[in-house]
Motif scaffolding. Structure first.
Motif, PDB file in Angstrom:
ATOM      1  N   PHE A 195      43.600  45.980  46.217  1.00 56.80           N
ATOM      2  CA  PHE A 195      42.939  45.328  45.091  1.00 56.80           C
ATOM      3  C   PHE A 195      43.809  44.154  44.655  1.00 56.80           C
ATOM      4  CE2 PHE A 195      40.892  49.509  44.811  1.00 56.80           C
ATOM      5  CZ  PHE A 195      39.571  49.100  44.753  1.00 56.80           C
ATOM      6  N   GLY A 196      43.136  43.069  44.286  1.00 58.34           N
ATOM      7  CA  GLY A 196      43.835  41.859  43.891  1.00 58.34           C
ATOM      8  C   GLY A 196      44.095  40.902  45.046  1.00 58.34           C
ATOM      9  N   THR A 197      43.638  41.273  46.267  1.00 54.58           N
ATOM     10  CA  THR A 197      43.826  40.417  47.432  1.00 54.58           C
ATOM     11  C   THR A 197      42.530  40.340  48.235  1.00 54.58           C
ATOM     12  OG1 THR A 197      44.522  42.187  48.943  1.00 54.58           O
ATOM     13  CG2 THR A 197      46.251  41.147  47.617  1.00 54.58           C
ATOM     14  N   TYR A 250      39.414  41.886  41.688  1.00 51.81           N
ATOM     15  CA  TYR A 250      39.412  43.291  41.280  1.00 51.81           C
ATOM     16  C   TYR A 250      40.851  43.787  41.289  1.00 51.81           C
ATOM     17  CZ  TYR A 250      34.522  42.671  42.335  1.00 51.81           C
ATOM     18  OH  TYR A 250      33.243  42.185  42.361  1.00 51.81           O
ATOM     19  N   GLY A 251      41.441  43.886  40.114  1.00 56.49           N
ATOM     20  CA  GLY A 251      42.829  44.331  40.024  1.00 56.49           C
ATOM     21  C   GLY A 251      43.011  45.795  40.381  1.00 56.49           C
ATOM     22  N   ASP A 252      41.926  46.551  40.258  1.00 55.51           N
ATOM     23  CA  ASP A 252      41.978  47.972  40.582  1.00 55.51           C
ATOM     24  C   ASP A 252      40.557  48.483  40.808  1.00 55.51           C
ATOM     25  OD1 ASP A 252      40.877  48.237  37.997  1.00 55.51           O
ATOM     26  OD2 ASP A 252      42.801  48.766  37.113  1.00 55.51           O
ATOM     27  N   ALA A 253      40.477  49.756  41.165  1.00 55.86           N
ATOM     28  CA  ALA A 253      39.167  50.356  41.443  1.00 55.86           C
ATOM     29  C   ALA A 253      38.261  50.321  40.215  1.00 55.86           C
ATOM     30  CB  ALA A 253      39.339  51.785  41.940  1.00 55.86           C
ATOM     31  N   ALA A 254      38.844  50.441  39.033  1.00 59.74           N
ATOM     32  CA  ALA A 254      38.047  50.422  37.802  1.00 59.74           C
ATOM     33  C   ALA A 254      37.340  49.081  37.616  1.00 59.74           C
ATOM     34  CB  ALA A 254      38.925  50.737  36.595  1.00 59.74           C
ATOM     35  N   LEU A 268      36.251  47.111  40.048  1.00 62.09           N
ATOM     36  CA  LEU A 268      35.109  47.132  40.966  1.00 62.09           C
ATOM     37  C   LEU A 268      33.999  48.015  40.399  1.00 62.09           C
ATOM     38  CD1 LEU A 268      33.739  46.398  43.642  1.00 62.09           C
ATOM     39  CD2 LEU A 268      35.034  48.250  44.728  1.00 62.09           C
ATOM     40  N   GLU A 269      34.360  49.156  39.856  1.00 58.72           N
ATOM     41  CA  GLU A 269      33.373  50.050  39.239  1.00 58.72           C
ATOM     42  C   GLU A 269      32.662  49.357  38.077  1.00 58.72           C
ATOM     43  OE1 GLU A 269      32.223  53.049  40.052  1.00 58.72           O
ATOM     44  OE2 GLU A 269      33.529  53.232  41.795  1.00 58.72           O
ATOM     45  N   ALA A 270      33.404  48.570  37.299  1.00 59.50           N
ATOM     46  CA  ALA A 270      32.794  47.861  36.173  1.00 59.50           C
ATOM     47  C   ALA A 270      31.757  46.858  36.663  1.00 59.50           C
ATOM     48  CB  ALA A 270      33.868  47.159  35.338  1.00 59.50           C
ATOM     49  N   ASP A 271      32.080  46.126  37.742  1.00 52.88           N
ATOM     50  CA  ASP A 271      31.106  45.185  38.296  1.00 52.88           C
ATOM     51  C   ASP A 271      29.907  45.922  38.896  1.00 52.88           C
ATOM     52  OD1 ASP A 271      32.303  42.842  37.499  1.00 52.88           O
ATOM     53  OD2 ASP A 271      32.711  42.104  39.526  1.00 52.88           O
ATOM     54  N   LEU A 272      30.146  47.075  39.492  1.00 54.23           N
ATOM     55  CA  LEU A 272      29.031  47.872  40.014  1.00 54.23           C
ATOM     56  C   LEU A 272      28.094  48.303  38.884  1.00 54.23           C
ATOM     57  CD1 LEU A 272      30.931  49.908  42.710  1.00 54.23           C
ATOM     58  CD2 LEU A 272      28.810  48.648  43.117  1.00 54.23           C
ATOM     59  N   ALA A 273      28.663  48.684  37.751  1.00 56.59           N
ATOM     60  CA  ALA A 273      27.829  49.075  36.608  1.00 56.59           C
ATOM     61  C   ALA A 273      27.037  47.880  36.093  1.00 56.59           C
ATOM     62  CB  ALA A 273      28.704  49.666  35.501  1.00 56.59           C
ATOM     63  N   ALA A 322      21.350  36.388  33.285  1.00 51.30           N
ATOM     64  CA  ALA A 322      22.171  35.433  34.031  1.00 51.30           C
ATOM     65  C   ALA A 322      23.618  35.448  33.552  1.00 51.30           C
ATOM     66  CB  ALA A 322      21.582  34.031  33.906  1.00 51.30           C
ATOM     67  N   VAL A 323      23.810  35.530  32.252  1.00 50.51           N
ATOM     68  CA  VAL A 323      25.163  35.526  31.692  1.00 50.51           C
ATOM     69  C   VAL A 323      25.903  36.806  32.086  1.00 50.51           C
ATOM     70  CG1 VAL A 323      26.462  35.625  29.511  1.00 50.51           C
ATOM     71  CG2 VAL A 323      24.649  33.934  29.821  1.00 50.51           C
ATOM     72  N   SER A 324      25.198  37.928  32.176  1.00 44.61           N
ATOM     73  CA  SER A 324      25.873  39.175  32.548  1.00 44.61           C
ATOM     74  C   SER A 324      26.157  39.257  34.043  1.00 44.61           C
ATOM     75  CB  SER A 324      25.060  40.397  32.089  1.00 44.61           C
ATOM     76  OG  SER A 324      23.877  40.518  32.837  1.00 44.61           O
ATOM     77  N   LEU A 325      25.253  38.745  34.879  1.00 42.32           N
ATOM     78  CA  LEU A 325      25.453  38.842  36.323  1.00 42.32           C
ATOM     79  C   LEU A 325      26.329  37.711  36.873  1.00 42.32           C
ATOM     80  CD1 LEU A 325      24.775  40.554  38.815  1.00 42.32           C
ATOM     81  CD2 LEU A 325      22.799  39.063  39.194  1.00 42.32           C
ATOM     82  N   GLY A 326      26.375  36.584  36.203  1.00 44.42           N
ATOM     83  CA  GLY A 326      27.147  35.439  36.692  1.00 44.42           C
ATOM     84  C   GLY A 326      28.590  35.763  37.036  1.00 44.42           C
ATOM     85  N   PRO A 327      29.345  36.367  36.110  1.00 41.07           N
ATOM     86  CA  PRO A 327      30.738  36.695  36.437  1.00 41.07           C
ATOM     87  C   PRO A 327      30.874  37.708  37.571  1.00 41.07           C
ATOM     88  CG  PRO A 327      30.385  36.737  34.058  1.00 41.07           C
ATOM     89  CD  PRO A 327      29.031  36.604  34.702  1.00 41.07           C
ATOM     90  N   VAL A 328      29.911  38.599  37.698  1.00 36.95           N
ATOM     91  CA  VAL A 328      29.923  39.572  38.789  1.00 36.95           C
ATOM     92  C   VAL A 328      29.767  38.832  40.124  1.00 36.95           C
ATOM     93  CG1 VAL A 328      28.746  41.577  39.785  1.00 36.95           C
ATOM     94  CG2 VAL A 328      28.997  41.384  37.298  1.00 36.95           C
ATOM     95  N   GLY A 329      28.826  37.904  40.162  1.00 36.03           N
ATOM     96  CA  GLY A 329      28.640  37.094  41.359  1.00 36.03           C
ATOM     97  C   GLY A 329      29.890  36.298  41.693  1.00 36.03           C
ATOM     98  N   TRP A 330      30.551  35.775  40.678  1.00 38.25           N
ATOM     99  CA  TRP A 330      31.776  35.016  40.927  1.00 38.25           C
ATOM    100  C   TRP A 330      32.860  35.914  41.516  1.00 38.25           C
ATOM    101  CZ3 TRP A 330      33.621  30.669  42.218  1.00 38.25           C
ATOM    102  CH2 TRP A 330      35.010  30.500  42.254  1.00 38.25           C
ATOM    103  N   ASP A 331      33.025  37.115  40.954  1.00 40.84           N
ATOM    104  CA  ASP A 331      34.041  38.029  41.481  1.00 40.84           C
ATOM    105  C   ASP A 331      33.816  38.282  42.963  1.00 40.84           C
ATOM    106  OD1 ASP A 331      35.115  38.235  38.931  1.00 40.84           O
ATOM    107  OD2 ASP A 331      34.275  40.230  38.541  1.00 40.84           O
ATOM    108  N   LEU A 332      32.579  38.341  43.362  1.00 42.88           N
ATOM    109  CA  LEU A 332      32.210  38.605  44.749  1.00 42.88           C
ATOM    110  C   LEU A 332      32.315  37.347  45.608  1.00 42.88           C
ATOM    111  CD1 LEU A 332      30.920  40.826  46.605  1.00 42.88           C
ATOM    112  CD2 LEU A 332      28.730  39.818  45.964  1.00 42.88           C
ATOM    113  N   TYR A 333      31.531  36.350  45.276  1.00 41.27           N
ATOM    114  CA  TYR A 333      31.460  35.145  46.103  1.00 41.27           C
ATOM    115  C   TYR A 333      32.722  34.290  45.986  1.00 41.27           C
ATOM    116  CZ  TYR A 333      26.534  36.453  46.442  1.00 41.27           C
ATOM    117  OH  TYR A 333      25.365  37.131  46.671  1.00 41.27           O
ATOM    118  N   GLY A 334      33.392  34.330  44.848  1.00 42.15           N
ATOM    119  CA  GLY A 334      34.646  33.591  44.686  1.00 42.15           C
ATOM    120  C   GLY A 334      35.747  34.107  45.593  1.00 42.15           C
ATOM    121  N   ALA A 335      35.645  35.371  45.979  1.00 46.10           N
ATOM    122  CA  ALA A 335      36.613  35.971  46.903  1.00 46.10           C
ATOM    123  C   ALA A 335      36.163  35.828  48.360  1.00 46.10           C
ATOM    124  CB  ALA A 335      36.825  37.440  46.552  1.00 46.10           C
TER     125      ALA A 335
END
Length: 186
Positions: free
Chosen positions: A49-51, A57-61, A63-68, A13-26
């Motif tokens: 990126f960033g909008t 996601y400030g850049d493609a990297a 997004l790649e980090a969240d995908l990983a 939960a702690v690892s996926l939570g911020p990923v979910g926020w990056d997605l759903y928060g946007a």
């Protein structure tokens, strides 16, 4: 509740939570999937990126980090043996893969009015990736519902599934107008 390894579940939960926020928060899928994604592809103006849907996601990297992280969360949830955790991770991972495919479609299409054969092939490959990501997302959302609240699906979740599927089909329809076949519908 009833998990064999509560510590591993907490780590998940702690690892996926911020990923979910990056997605759903946007606001993915709301409000960008209400026609916005297809319009962006058709106008060849994928947000930077960033909008918009890439706000966190400030850049493609990034997004790649969240995908990983989402791929790791899918693997971790599989190990936990909990259908709700796995389906949630798969839905989030699917949405991220949809975003990645849309970014890649933007790159493949470029700004040229007429597409070259290599552009069409690259776009078709990304459309196949979008099809697969959409299917994964929808299956994840349905499985999540079935695992946490079986029975009648709430209208908000039905709407979410509908706009997710429509985003993919609307993009496929546009691509067909510029000579890019959708492998899923060919």
């Amino acid at each position: 509740k009833g998990l064999a390894d509560p510590t591993a579940a907490a780590d998940w939960a702690v690892s996926l939570g911020p990923v979910g926020w990056d997605l759903y928060g946007a606001r993915v899928p709301y409000s960008w999937f209400f026609g916005g994604a297809a319009k962006a592809v058709a106008s060849r103006s994928i947000p930077d990126f960033g909008t918009g849907p890439f706000l966190y996601y400030g850049d493609a990297a990034a997004l790649e980090a969240d995908l990983a992280l989402s791929a790791a969360a899918c693997a971790g949830a599989t190990g936990l043996g909990d259908a709700a955790l796995l389906s949630e991770a798969r839905a989030i991972d699917g949405y991220l893969r949809m975003l990645q495919a849309i970014v890649n479609l933007g790159s493949a299409l470029g700004k040229d009015k007429e597409l070259s054969e290599p552009q069409k092939q690259a776009a078709a490959a990304e459309m196949a990736a979008l099809d697969a990501a959409t299917m994964q997302t929808v299956e994840g959302l349905r499985a999540w519902h079935d695992s946490v609240a079986p029975g009648t699906m709430p209208s908000r979740l039905e709407d979410t599934i509908e706009v997710t599927e429509s985003t993919c089909s609307d993009i496929a329809t546009y691509l067909g107008t510029v000579g890019v076949p959708d492998p899923e519908r060919a």
